[in-house]
Design a protein around this motif. Sequence first.
Motif, PDB file in Angstrom:
ATOM      1  N   GLY A 229      -8.392 -12.224 -53.577  1.00 22.87           N
ATOM      2  CA  GLY A 229      -9.004 -11.795 -52.329  1.00 22.87           C
ATOM      3  C   GLY A 229      -9.690 -10.452 -52.499  1.00 22.87           C
ATOM      4  N   PRO A 230     -10.314  -9.945 -51.436  1.00 21.58           N
ATOM      5  CA  PRO A 230     -11.041  -8.670 -51.518  1.00 21.58           C
ATOM      6  C   PRO A 230     -10.178  -7.518 -52.032  1.00 21.58           C
ATOM      7  CG  PRO A 230     -11.513  -9.783 -49.452  1.00 21.58           C
ATOM      8  CD  PRO A 230     -10.432 -10.572 -50.124  1.00 21.58           C
ATOM      9  N   GLN A 231      -8.898  -7.502 -51.668  1.00 20.97           N
ATOM     10  CA  GLN A 231      -8.041  -6.394 -52.074  1.00 20.97           C
ATOM     11  C   GLN A 231      -7.606  -6.506 -53.533  1.00 20.97           C
ATOM     12  OE1 GLN A 231      -7.968  -4.182 -49.707  1.00 20.97           O
ATOM     13  NE2 GLN A 231      -9.058  -5.681 -48.438  1.00 20.97           N
ATOM     14  N   GLU A 232      -7.810  -7.689 -54.137  1.00 24.63           N
ATOM     15  CA  GLU A 232      -7.298  -7.911 -55.485  1.00 24.63           C
ATOM     16  C   GLU A 232      -8.335  -7.654 -56.577  1.00 24.63           C
ATOM     17  OE1 GLU A 232      -4.254 -11.441 -55.445  1.00 24.63           O
ATOM     18  OE2 GLU A 232      -5.900 -11.954 -54.095  1.00 24.63           O
ATOM     19  N   LEU A 233      -9.622  -7.576 -56.194  1.00 26.57           N
ATOM     20  CA  LEU A 233     -10.659  -7.347 -57.189  1.00 26.57           C
ATOM     21  C   LEU A 233     -10.752  -5.853 -57.482  1.00 26.57           C
ATOM     22  CD1 LEU A 233     -13.646  -9.684 -56.248  1.00 26.57           C
ATOM     23  CD2 LEU A 233     -12.172  -9.818 -58.241  1.00 26.57           C
ATOM     24  N   GLY A 234     -10.399  -5.481 -58.701  1.00 23.87           N
ATOM     25  CA  GLY A 234     -10.475  -4.091 -59.087  1.00 23.87           C
ATOM     26  C   GLY A 234     -11.885  -3.690 -59.478  1.00 23.87           C
ATOM     27  N   ALA A 235     -12.078  -2.402 -59.691  1.00 27.05           N
ATOM     28  CA  ALA A 235     -13.393  -1.881 -60.038  1.00 27.05           C
ATOM     29  C   ALA A 235     -13.914  -2.491 -61.335  1.00 27.05           C
ATOM     30  CB  ALA A 235     -13.327  -0.357 -60.154  1.00 27.05           C
ATOM     31  N   GLU A 236     -13.014  -2.684 -62.298  1.00 27.25           N
ATOM     32  CA  GLU A 236     -13.432  -3.230 -63.596  1.00 27.25           C
ATOM     33  C   GLU A 236     -14.010  -4.640 -63.444  1.00 27.25           C
ATOM     34  OE1 GLU A 236     -11.440  -4.294 -67.944  1.00 27.25           O
ATOM     35  OE2 GLU A 236     -10.396  -2.969 -66.530  1.00 27.25           O
ATOM     36  N   GLU A 237     -13.376  -5.455 -62.590  1.00 31.56           N
ATOM     37  CA  GLU A 237     -13.861  -6.814 -62.374  1.00 31.56           C
ATOM     38  C   GLU A 237     -15.188  -6.802 -61.620  1.00 31.56           C
ATOM     39  OE1 GLU A 237     -14.154 -11.015 -62.164  1.00 31.56           O
ATOM     40  OE2 GLU A 237     -13.190  -9.584 -63.520  1.00 31.56           O
ATOM     41  N   LEU A 238     -15.337  -5.897 -60.655  1.00 28.93           N
ATOM     42  CA  LEU A 238     -16.605  -5.793 -59.919  1.00 28.93           C
ATOM     43  C   LEU A 238     -17.742  -5.444 -60.882  1.00 28.93           C
ATOM     44  CD1 LEU A 238     -15.372  -3.823 -56.769  1.00 28.93           C
ATOM     45  CD2 LEU A 238     -15.947  -6.257 -56.885  1.00 28.93           C
ATOM     46  N   VAL A 239     -17.492  -4.490 -61.763  1.00 26.75           N
ATOM     47  CA  VAL A 239     -18.504  -4.080 -62.737  1.00 26.75           C
ATOM     48  C   VAL A 239     -18.830  -5.236 -63.686  1.00 26.75           C
ATOM     49  CG1 VAL A 239     -18.969  -2.543 -64.680  1.00 26.75           C
ATOM     50  CG2 VAL A 239     -17.897  -1.650 -62.613  1.00 26.75           C
ATOM     51  N   ARG A 240     -17.802  -5.966 -64.105  1.00 29.27           N
ATOM     52  CA  ARG A 240     -18.037  -7.103 -65.009  1.00 29.27           C
ATOM     53  C   ARG A 240     -18.937  -8.145 -64.357  1.00 29.27           C
ATOM     54  NH1 ARG A 240     -17.004 -12.027 -65.994  1.00 29.27           N
ATOM     55  NH2 ARG A 240     -15.857 -12.316 -64.047  1.00 29.27           N
ATOM     56  N   ARG A 241     -18.714  -8.395 -63.077  1.00 32.73           N
ATOM     57  CA  ARG A 241     -19.529  -9.400 -62.387  1.00 32.73           C
ATOM     58  C   ARG A 241     -20.966  -8.932 -62.205  1.00 32.73           C
ATOM     59  NH1 ARG A 241     -15.947 -12.660 -57.867  1.00 32.73           N
ATOM     60  NH2 ARG A 241     -14.115 -13.032 -59.185  1.00 32.73           N
ATOM     61  N   VAL A 242     -21.153  -7.657 -61.901  1.00 36.36           N
ATOM     62  CA  VAL A 242     -22.516  -7.120 -61.789  1.00 36.36           C
ATOM     63  C   VAL A 242     -23.227  -7.224 -63.129  1.00 36.36           C
ATOM     64  CG1 VAL A 242     -23.871  -5.024 -61.407  1.00 36.36           C
ATOM     65  CG2 VAL A 242     -21.991  -5.599 -59.856  1.00 36.36           C
ATOM     66  N   ARG A 243     -22.540  -6.827 -64.191  1.00 33.96           N
ATOM     67  CA  ARG A 243     -23.140  -6.879 -65.532  1.00 33.96           C
ATOM     68  C   ARG A 243     -23.546  -8.299 -65.906  1.00 33.96           C
ATOM     69  NH1 ARG A 243     -19.419  -4.668 -70.143  1.00 33.96           N
ATOM     70  NH2 ARG A 243     -18.216  -6.503 -69.511  1.00 33.96           N
ATOM     71  N   ALA A 244     -22.689  -9.283 -65.572  1.00 36.21           N
ATOM     72  CA  ALA A 244     -22.999 -10.673 -65.903  1.00 36.21           C
ATOM     73  C   ALA A 244     -24.262 -11.132 -65.182  1.00 36.21           C
ATOM     74  CB  ALA A 244     -21.818 -11.574 -65.526  1.00 36.21           C
ATOM     75  N   ARG A 245     -24.418 -10.720 -63.945  1.00 37.90           N
ATOM     76  CA  ARG A 245     -25.614 -11.111 -63.197  1.00 37.90           C
ATOM     77  C   ARG A 245     -26.858 -10.413 -63.748  1.00 37.90           C
ATOM     78  NH1 ARG A 245     -25.529 -13.672 -58.390  1.00 37.90           N
ATOM     79  NH2 ARG A 245     -23.507 -14.422 -57.642  1.00 37.90           N
ATOM     80  N   GLU A 246     -26.716  -9.160 -64.136  1.00 41.06           N
ATOM     81  CA  GLU A 246     -27.846  -8.446 -64.725  1.00 41.06           C
ATOM     82  C   GLU A 246     -28.279  -9.102 -66.035  1.00 41.06           C
ATOM     83  OE1 GLU A 246     -28.357  -3.961 -63.911  1.00 41.06           O
ATOM     84  OE2 GLU A 246     -26.231  -4.228 -64.370  1.00 41.06           O
ATOM     85  N   GLU A 247     -27.295  -9.472 -66.837  1.00 40.66           N
ATOM     86  CA  GLU A 247     -27.614 -10.115 -68.113  1.00 40.66           C
ATOM     87  C   GLU A 247     -28.286 -11.469 -67.899  1.00 40.66           C
ATOM     88  OE1 GLU A 247     -23.862 -10.199 -70.075  1.00 40.66           O
ATOM     89  OE2 GLU A 247     -23.999  -8.119 -70.782  1.00 40.66           O
ATOM     90  N   ALA A 248     -28.022 -12.084 -66.745  1.00 35.83           N
ATOM     91  CA  ALA A 248     -28.650 -13.371 -66.426  1.00 35.83           C
ATOM     92  C   ALA A 248     -30.049 -13.189 -65.846  1.00 35.83           C
ATOM     93  CB  ALA A 248     -27.779 -14.149 -65.444  1.00 35.83           C
ATOM     94  N   GLY A 249     -30.478 -11.917 -65.640  1.00 33.39           N
ATOM     95  CA  GLY A 249     -31.851 -11.671 -65.203  1.00 33.39           C
ATOM     96  C   GLY A 249     -32.001 -11.083 -63.816  1.00 33.39           C
ATOM     97  N   GLU A 250     -30.914 -10.890 -63.086  1.00 37.30           N
ATOM     98  CA  GLU A 250     -31.007 -10.320 -61.743  1.00 37.30           C
ATOM     99  C   GLU A 250     -31.235  -8.813 -61.810  1.00 37.30           C
ATOM    100  OE1 GLU A 250     -28.010 -11.141 -58.867  1.00 37.30           O
ATOM    101  OE2 GLU A 250     -27.941 -13.290 -59.299  1.00 37.30           O
ATOM    102  N   ARG A 251     -31.952  -8.293 -60.830  1.00 37.98           N
ATOM    103  CA  ARG A 251     -32.074  -6.841 -60.720  1.00 37.98           C
ATOM    104  C   ARG A 251     -30.739  -6.283 -60.248  1.00 37.98           C
ATOM    105  NH1 ARG A 251     -37.038  -5.573 -56.938  1.00 37.98           N
ATOM    106  NH2 ARG A 251     -36.336  -3.458 -57.443  1.00 37.98           N
TER     107      ARG A 251
END
Length: 292
Positions: A229-251
């Motif tokens: 849930g929202p309270q369980e996603l730590g900063a490291e996981e949030l950053v990992r998900r952003v990085r994955a989307r950037e690597e896939a071509g998203e701004r």
Amino acid sequence: MTGTLVLAGTPIGDVADAPPRLAAELAAAEVIAAEDTRRLRRLTQALGVHTTGRVVSYFEGNESARTPELVEALAGGARVLLVTDAGMPSVSDPGYRLVAAAVERDIKVTAVPGPSAVLTALAVSGLPVDRFCFEGFLPRKAGERLARLRDAAAERRTLVYFEAPHRLDDTLAAMAEAFGADRRAAVCRELTKTYEEVKRGPLKDLAAWAAEGVRGEITIVVEGAPEPGPQELGAEELVRRVRAREEAGERRKEAIAAVAAEAGLPKREVFDAVVAAKNAPHQGPSESKGII
């Protein structure tokens, strides 16, 4: 020319489930390697098949020693049929060593698809089947079994296990401890046979039921871990998900917005996590470049 190794799936219970090709392959094989030659005899009698090939035993105790002999037969042009007691060879059954050795020698390997306890149990379990992983048999020792289960506790895919009936209650109790007492599961017993039974419920209830004693072939299907849930996603996981989307071509802006929406968090919180990761000390150039 080299021969062909045929992996033949056999019925997991009801002999009527045998595919027509199985009978044809049994009749045509020059060598039949069987996990249990007595069961093979009963199977061929039930199917009305007359075999002419040489029959050899191929089970866990002689698998290593017999593999070179079978590979030489294949190299000499023979059609070798491998059958186990039930289901597909090499799936928690003998066969992997022979397949690997045949592939190493560039020998053709094919299969006669047949009934599968893994897929049958998944289908009737009532649990999600879009993503799953097969774990086979757990270790027999209690400590090793619990350690293996704890390693899988965060797995979000549906889990499938095989288990012996006399260890079922201990295994379900260990699952309740490792996965949580309320994790949903299904115990599938004697699939496709006369006394087929599927018992569904929380692990704690299934463990109590199994303590009374259960017989037959067992397949256990366990629900995967819930999405955090929202309270369980730590900063490291949030950053990992952003990085994955950037690597896939998203701004980056769009990636941050998408991750925030997925996590149910304000965009500012995700942005702050990304900036903090970029500015974190003790980070090598390549690592920081991958994050931001």
